[in-house]
Design an enzyme around this catalytic site. Sequence first.
Site, PDB file in Angstrom:
ATOM      1  NE  ARG A  68      -3.792   2.354   0.706  1.00  0.00           N
ATOM      2  CZ  ARG A  68      -3.657   3.676   0.608  1.00  0.00           C
ATOM      3  NH1 ARG A  68      -2.513   4.184   0.178  1.00  0.00           N
ATOM      4  NH2 ARG A  68      -4.648   4.473   0.947  1.00  0.00           N
ATOM      5  CD  GLU A  76     -12.156   0.965  -3.312  1.00  0.00           C
ATOM      6  OE1 GLU A  76     -11.736   0.089  -4.091  1.00  0.00           O
ATOM      7  OE2 GLU A  76     -11.577   1.288  -2.265  1.00  0.00           O
ATOM      8  NE  ARG A 119      -3.787  -2.520   2.242  1.00  0.00           N
ATOM      9  CZ  ARG A 119      -4.662  -1.603   1.831  1.00  0.00           C
ATOM     10  NH1 ARG A 119      -5.127  -1.653   0.583  1.00  0.00           N
ATOM     11  NH2 ARG A 119      -5.061  -0.647   2.643  1.00  0.00           N
TER      12      ARG A 119
END
Length: 362
Positions: A68, A76, A119
């Site tokens: 990330r 999104e 992540r």
Amino acid sequence: MGLGVDVNELLALAGAHKALTAVAVAAVVVGGGIVAATAVGSTIATVTKVVDGDTIDVRYGGREHRVRLLNIDTPEAVDPNSPVECLGPEASDWLKQRLPVGTEVRLERDEETRDRYDRELAAVFLGDEFVNAEIARAGMGVAMSVGPNVKFLPQVEAAQAEAVSGGRGLYATSIECTVPARVEELSSAATETVGQEPAGAAALADFDSHRAELVALLVTAKDLLALLDGDADVLPMAAYRNQTSTLRWQVARVQDRLESAETRNGIARDARKSQLAEEARRAAEEAARQAAAEAARQAAAERAAAAARAAQQSAPSYRPPSPSTATRTAAPPPSNSGSGSSTYTGCRSYAPGGKTWTPIPC
């Protein structure tokens, strides 16, 4: 000290540790193997997939890692539990073009190295290019802080400021889904609609149609105000923290204009309705007057006709005279041929046409 340790040796080891910490290049070892020789806290990796605008999959150390990007948040595009946001697909496409599969990148970490989804958190560099900041510079994402990870935040914020001043991406008024574009479109539509107020003599349907357009724009204004009053820490409003008050003022001003126009429309419609009712009343009165006059004319005509019939019935009947003598067939006129014979029968009275005659005294 009774511990059997040479103090000078300890001091020497401590100095060596400090020296190693200060060195900018080290061997990164994962699972017993050397991955890359690079700066401390950095990793050389190969892009295997672009997940969305701020997440990539890379390979290093013999396995896949999901990364990330630090201090950047993009709209999104792939979350099945969230709607696709404005420029979400475009942000993903932008990163895919920047980091096609097989691209070698450098990952640098900050204080926290993983997020709540496990992540890896990293600043991604393509050569000397700081990809996280370039996303913001293109207007495809907004700067964000993640816990104590603020090492790279100033660079991303500076890049975002360039996007704002340049009207790029999320700040473009030419991209219809952005908030600035939606506010501008509302203002333009309101100006056009308010300027098309029906004239005083318009049909009631015109007033109703105009009101429907005003109400639709008022709904849009209400939705925009709700959006502008939303959470400033998440998209889309996170992109407009420094513009929210200005955008809200613009929408509120448009809302006032629309409400005033709706009020005027209602007043004008009521006046027109009263006018039409008065016109209908007068028309009904005129129609009644004309109907009464026509009825009077018909009654007079009927009376005159009745009087004429009565007069005709009271007059003596006419009888033509009967002939006093029998009608005879006219004889041809006497001949003057000198043949010696004569058919003269005396004086005659010929009927009209000369075909019949009756004898008369000579």
